[in-house]
Scaffold this active site. Sequence first.
Site, PDB file in Angstrom:
ATOM      1  N   HIS A   1      54.987  38.769  27.239  1.00 45.64           N
ATOM      2  CA  HIS A   1      54.196  37.778  27.981  1.00 45.64           C
ATOM      3  C   HIS A   1      52.715  38.161  27.981  1.00 45.64           C
ATOM      4  CE1 HIS A   1      53.633  34.842  31.388  1.00 45.64           C
ATOM      5  NE2 HIS A   1      52.582  35.631  31.597  1.00 45.64           N
ATOM      6  N   GLU A   2      52.427  39.390  28.399  1.00 42.79           N
ATOM      7  CA  GLU A   2      51.022  39.811  28.475  1.00 42.79           C
ATOM      8  C   GLU A   2      50.395  39.904  27.085  1.00 42.79           C
ATOM      9  OE1 GLU A   2      49.694  39.519  31.198  1.00 42.79           O
ATOM     10  OE2 GLU A   2      51.500  39.536  32.442  1.00 42.79           O
TER      11      GLU A   2
ATOM     12  N   HIS B   1      49.086  36.574  26.043  1.00 42.88           N
ATOM     13  CA  HIS B   1      47.724  36.370  26.550  1.00 42.88           C
ATOM     14  C   HIS B   1      46.723  37.132  25.687  1.00 42.88           C
ATOM     15  CE1 HIS B   1      48.526  34.142  30.174  1.00 42.88           C
ATOM     16  NE2 HIS B   1      49.230  35.097  30.753  1.00 42.88           N
TER      17      HIS B   1
ATOM     18  N   HIS C   1      45.665  35.485  22.582  1.00 39.20           N
ATOM     19  CA  HIS C   1      44.729  34.391  22.852  1.00 39.20           C
ATOM     20  C   HIS C   1      43.293  34.925  22.807  1.00 39.20           C
ATOM     21  CE1 HIS C   1      44.558  30.392  25.354  1.00 39.20           C
ATOM     22  NE2 HIS C   1      43.944  30.292  24.207  1.00 39.20           N
TER      23      HIS C   1
END
Length: 672
Positions: free
Chosen positions: A466-467, A470, A473
């Site tokens: 999940h992290e 990010h 991105h």
Amino acid sequence: MQNPLLENFNTKHRSAPFNEIKEEHFLPAFQELIKISEKEIDDIVENNEEPSFENVIEALAYSGEKLDVVSSIFFNLNSAETNDEIQKIAQEVSPLLTEFSAKISQNEKLFSKIKKVYEEQQKYQLNEEQQMLLSETYKGFVRSGALLNETDKEKFKEISIELSKKSLLFGQNVLAETNNYFKHITDEKDLAGIPEAILQQYREDAKERNLEGFVVTLQYPSYIPFMTYAENRELRKELALANGKKSFSNNEFDNQNLIKEIITLKQEKAQLLGYKNYAEYVLEERMAKSPDQVTSFLNELLEKARPYAEKEIEELKTLAKADGIEEMQSYDHTFYAEKLRKQKFDIDDEELKPYFQLEKVQEAVFGLAKKLFGLDFVESTEIQKYHEEVKTYEIFEDGVFKALLYVDYFPRKGKRAGAWMTSFKNQFRKNGENSRPHISVVCNFSKPTSDTPSLLTFQEVTTLFHEFGHALHGVLADTTYPNLSGTSVKWDFVELPSQFLENFCYEPEFLRTFAKHYKTGEVLPDEKIQKISDSKNFMEGYQTLRQLGFGLLDMAYHSNADKVGDIKTFETEETKATNLYPSNPETAMSTSFSHIFQGGYSAGYYSYKWAEVLDADAFQYFKENGIFNPEIAAKYKVLLSSGGTKDPMELYKNFRGSEPKVESLLKRAFGS
């Protein structure tokens, strides 16, 4: 005093010179950099040339670059490696930064130039990114009080300063409460059911405190295994009570009045600008445009999910009854959910953990980034770090430097709970140079012990993915302006990349490549891999209701600030449709709800579920065409690299070919 924060960073990739930075450097650095940034603004305002996109909007976008970097360094330290002195400095620095920001946004001469360029934009022949920058700059000033009269401008500034102080204090109180509690256990019988690897962790935590026996804390890697495996129900209740009472104990770290003060200030801020409430103010700039649309979305999911959740809880109650428990409580949930998961899928976290060594999981996520986006990760010992546990990596694409990555995985006294991605420096283009980003991933995983490496639960595996979603991105950012780069997107779009990447953790084809026993190298057996995949939606109804409860409570606080009396009463009333267990009058979730009272999720917690619609729809596209499909990966890379340069729905449609469908989420979650 020589101050490294005020000099050009003479380090590799101009990374933060952590070895040279001392706490006493921060306040004078902020004071000096604010002066420098004010001079940059004055230069824009006093420029006698006709206002243009270049000499106003672009100049403003690139101003304050060094101040932004030092702010990122400082506030990231305040989250990941804080102490009393840093927290004290934060209380001094935050008002300075808020006042500086207010001075810019309420500078009439500056705004008149921005307004002139905005109103005459047709003559500039702007490209799409420039149009977005102009629009966001103009709206940002209006939403920060540029159109207010002088009295209201001053009031707006005062509110903003108070909010920055109180939000910081909220987080400091939660951290103090988390650190102040520990349970010392001397009789190993009280820890029946807890696996040996966790017991060893508890022994080492006790040793660190010069105690015999075992210590359990409220840090995630300590607390969650206890609630999952401890057979001693009374101790589970005691730990859950301690966790639920964080900042809800009428002591110096109590957050009840602070919550009321924060939401009242937000309400006043929104009403000064002509909005009915803070939620309305926030949502004007989100994909979901209004509180009504958010509430309707959350209630639609609630109606769909509640029957599934109730059925799941009935299964748990049957198990609990067999143990003589007539009325299950919330502190029983994790224990019996794990029992049921083992029954249904013949897997448990402790059995899986040896196959998920942290280093191997990290290799897997790096490998996935290579396969999808052509990125290579090379560990570097030349980058200065803020703590010895941090590791740093240079990221390359086709041999060209792409980004710097810091990873910080283990809990410490000075680190707040949870997991997050952040940046020390954004990507942007200026004077022909593509200045690359410095990204950080911070987690709280189980530390290695004297004889075992860090082994992750499967939930921790998904957290890392999940992290890292990010992080990608930020890493892949390829925009001109820093304030449109990376994760600088609409808040209900920002969770798409993170939640999208989690999907790969459940794909047997991918799991086989890295789920290997840390001692033998044996691949996790196919039947277990299949069961992980099959268990993806285990307790999905319950988890959905839990998230919806957070989202509805967030919207209630930020839509009805004037109706908030007693915090516990308000919380209970606003979440009753999503609650499946009796409420304990001694505990409250709100007082440690840092996402909305300290972080950036005010009136935005719904975005996790909103983004689930996007990520389910996006991953379905990959599933239909191959999860490593290079053409689709290339299109998705464009979405990530574009940051906030386009409307998010336009970006999504360019990638997918159509708008996302809520049915994709319902099908994934409930098979319908």
